[in-house]
Write a protein that holds these residues in place. Structure first.
Motif, PDB file in Angstrom:
ATOM      1  N   LEU A 206      38.951  50.935  -9.895  1.00 51.14           N
ATOM      2  CA  LEU A 206      39.160  49.510 -10.162  1.00 51.14           C
ATOM      3  C   LEU A 206      39.247  48.730  -8.863  1.00 51.14           C
ATOM      4  O   LEU A 206      38.580  47.694  -8.691  1.00 51.14           O
ATOM      5  N   TYR A 207      40.056  49.216  -7.925  1.00 53.03           N
ATOM      6  CA  TYR A 207      40.243  48.490  -6.677  1.00 53.03           C
ATOM      7  C   TYR A 207      38.967  48.473  -5.836  1.00 53.03           C
ATOM      8  O   TYR A 207      38.652  47.463  -5.186  1.00 53.03           O
ATOM      9  N   GLU A 208      38.239  49.561  -5.842  1.00 52.76           N
ATOM     10  CA  GLU A 208      36.997  49.592  -5.059  1.00 52.76           C
ATOM     11  C   GLU A 208      35.956  48.643  -5.660  1.00 52.76           C
ATOM     12  O   GLU A 208      35.172  48.038  -4.924  1.00 52.76           O
ATOM     13  N   ARG A 209      35.964  48.491  -6.983  1.00 54.99           N
ATOM     14  CA  ARG A 209      35.010  47.567  -7.613  1.00 54.99           C
ATOM     15  C   ARG A 209      35.286  46.119  -7.235  1.00 54.99           C
ATOM     16  O   ARG A 209      34.365  45.284  -7.255  1.00 54.99           O
TER      17      ARG A 209
ATOM     18  N   ALA B  56      43.584  40.003  -9.731  1.00 56.33           N
ATOM     19  CA  ALA B  56      42.894  38.810  -9.236  1.00 56.33           C
ATOM     20  C   ALA B  56      43.860  37.647  -9.029  1.00 56.33           C
ATOM     21  O   ALA B  56      43.771  36.923  -8.031  1.00 56.33           O
ATOM     22  N   ALA B  57      44.797  37.460  -9.962  1.00 51.09           N
ATOM     23  CA  ALA B  57      45.744  36.353  -9.847  1.00 51.09           C
ATOM     24  C   ALA B  57      46.638  36.524  -8.614  1.00 51.09           C
ATOM     25  O   ALA B  57      46.928  35.558  -7.893  1.00 51.09           O
ATOM     26  N   GLY B  58      47.101  37.750  -8.364  1.00 55.95           N
ATOM     27  CA  GLY B  58      47.938  37.985  -7.190  1.00 55.95           C
ATOM     28  C   GLY B  58      47.188  37.793  -5.890  1.00 55.95           C
ATOM     29  O   GLY B  58      47.727  37.238  -4.926  1.00 55.95           O
ATOM     30  N   LEU B  59      45.940  38.243  -5.840  1.00 51.50           N
ATOM     31  CA  LEU B  59      45.139  38.057  -4.626  1.00 51.50           C
ATOM     32  C   LEU B  59      44.893  36.571  -4.365  1.00 51.50           C
ATOM     33  O   LEU B  59      44.949  36.116  -3.215  1.00 51.50           O
ATOM     34  N   ALA B  60      44.633  35.819  -5.430  1.00 54.10           N
ATOM     35  CA  ALA B  60      44.435  34.376  -5.270  1.00 54.10           C
ATOM     36  C   ALA B  60      45.708  33.710  -4.763  1.00 54.10           C
ATOM     37  O   ALA B  60      45.666  32.796  -3.925  1.00 54.10           O
TER      38      ALA B  60
END
Length: 308
Positions: free
Chosen positions: A290-293, A261-265
């Motif tokens: 995990l990624y699909e969720r 989440a931090a990297g995507l942000a």
């Protein structure tokens, strides 16, 4: 890359490429990638080509006028795991038998087991692999996600903070963590200091986008999310979850999800991107789930074929 016509191309083996030949091969890779929507060669092969990596052989196909029509790279650096093969043909010279000529040259040149990637899982590559006796052994999924959709909150475990990677200071500790996090991975877990060095020297490298999760009191590395931005003329920019790993003893506490989440942000808010991709082994069902969720969906497949 099956043949429907007889090729007049000539294939030759080269043990050491010159700068002009390297430039031709890199240009061919860009042309093939633009035509196919998938890079025809793995990143580590392209980096080693540019650095004049010695533990490799090269098969070069040329038309009668000298035009480079195809290329095969044979990585001989890891004899215990066989020879790694990457092969590409110029889009304007396909369906002439060039790919088959190169593949047969690989079989005649290499000794021991062979591992060959078909990037994008093109039907012609699959047909050629089957014809030559290769077995489909591994699938690497490319997943994608829009960054405009809501992102999960990066909730770090107690006693863990995030900071940027410090080139020169964090190299050794990161390599140790990377080897532990990817102990069972056939490529990532064997990265060396040289593998890291060449990537830190790449124009795309951004230390602020290389996030480290550290123990607050000791600064011990517990995990990381290394992001990357792809910028190619004529193509839209896209971010990548380049490498994401967690110390095995820190599994189960939500650190992997928080790092993701931090990297995507970071890619959305600091780099202004609206989409992101990543690669994950089909067999890694936990990571795929995990990624699909968190909103990733399957985009393309890369298939590894093996012989011997």
């Amino acid at each position: 890359m099956s043949s429907t016509q007889s090729s007049s191309d000539q294939v030759s083996r080269v043990d050491r490429l010159g700068p002009a030949e390297i430039a031709e091969i890199l240009a061919l890779a860009r042309t093939a990638g633009d035509a196919d929507g998938a890079d025809p060669m793995d990143e580590h092969v392209l980096l080693r080509l540019r650095d004049g990596y010695a533990a490799a052989s090269h098969l070069v196909a040329r038309a009668a006028d000298g035009t480079l029509t195809g290329y095969a790279h044979l990585d001989t650096s890891d004899p215990d795991h066989g020879v790694g093969v990457e092969l590409m043909v110029h889009p304007a010279y396909r369906r002439r038998g060039t790919g088959r000529m190169l593949a047969r040259g690989v079989l005649a040149t290499a000794t021991g087991p062979l591992r060959a990637w078909a990037h994008g899982d093109h039907p012609s590559a699959a047909a050629l692999a089957v014809d030559l006796g290769f077995q489909r052994a591994r699938v690497l999924w490319q997943l994608r996600r829009p960054l405009a959709a809501p992102l999960p909150e990066p909730r770090l475990p107690d006693g863990v903070t995030l900071r940027a990677f410090r080139p020169g200071s964090d190299d050794e500790a990161w390599l140790t963590l990377n080897a532990r996090a990817f102990a069972d991975h056939p490529e990532q877990g064997r990265w060396t200091a040289e593998d890291l060095r060449v990537r830190l020297a790449e124009p795309w490298f951004d230390p602020a986008g290389f996030l480290l999760a550290v123990e607050s009191t000791t600064d011990r590395l517990l995990g990381f999310h290394w992001t990357k931005v792809h910028e190619r003329p004529g193509s839209a920019r896209i971010g990548e979850v380049y490498v994401l790993g967690v110390e095995p003893t820190a599994h189960g506490g939500g650190l992997g999800r928080a790092l993701t989440a931090a990297g995507l942000a970071y890619l959305r808010d600091q780099r202004g991107l609206d989409r992101v991709m990543l690669y994950v082994d089909e067999s890694n069902t936990g990571a795929v789930a995990l990624y699909e969720r968190i909103g990733f969906a399957r985009w393309a497949a890369h298939v590894n074929y093996q012989l011997g």
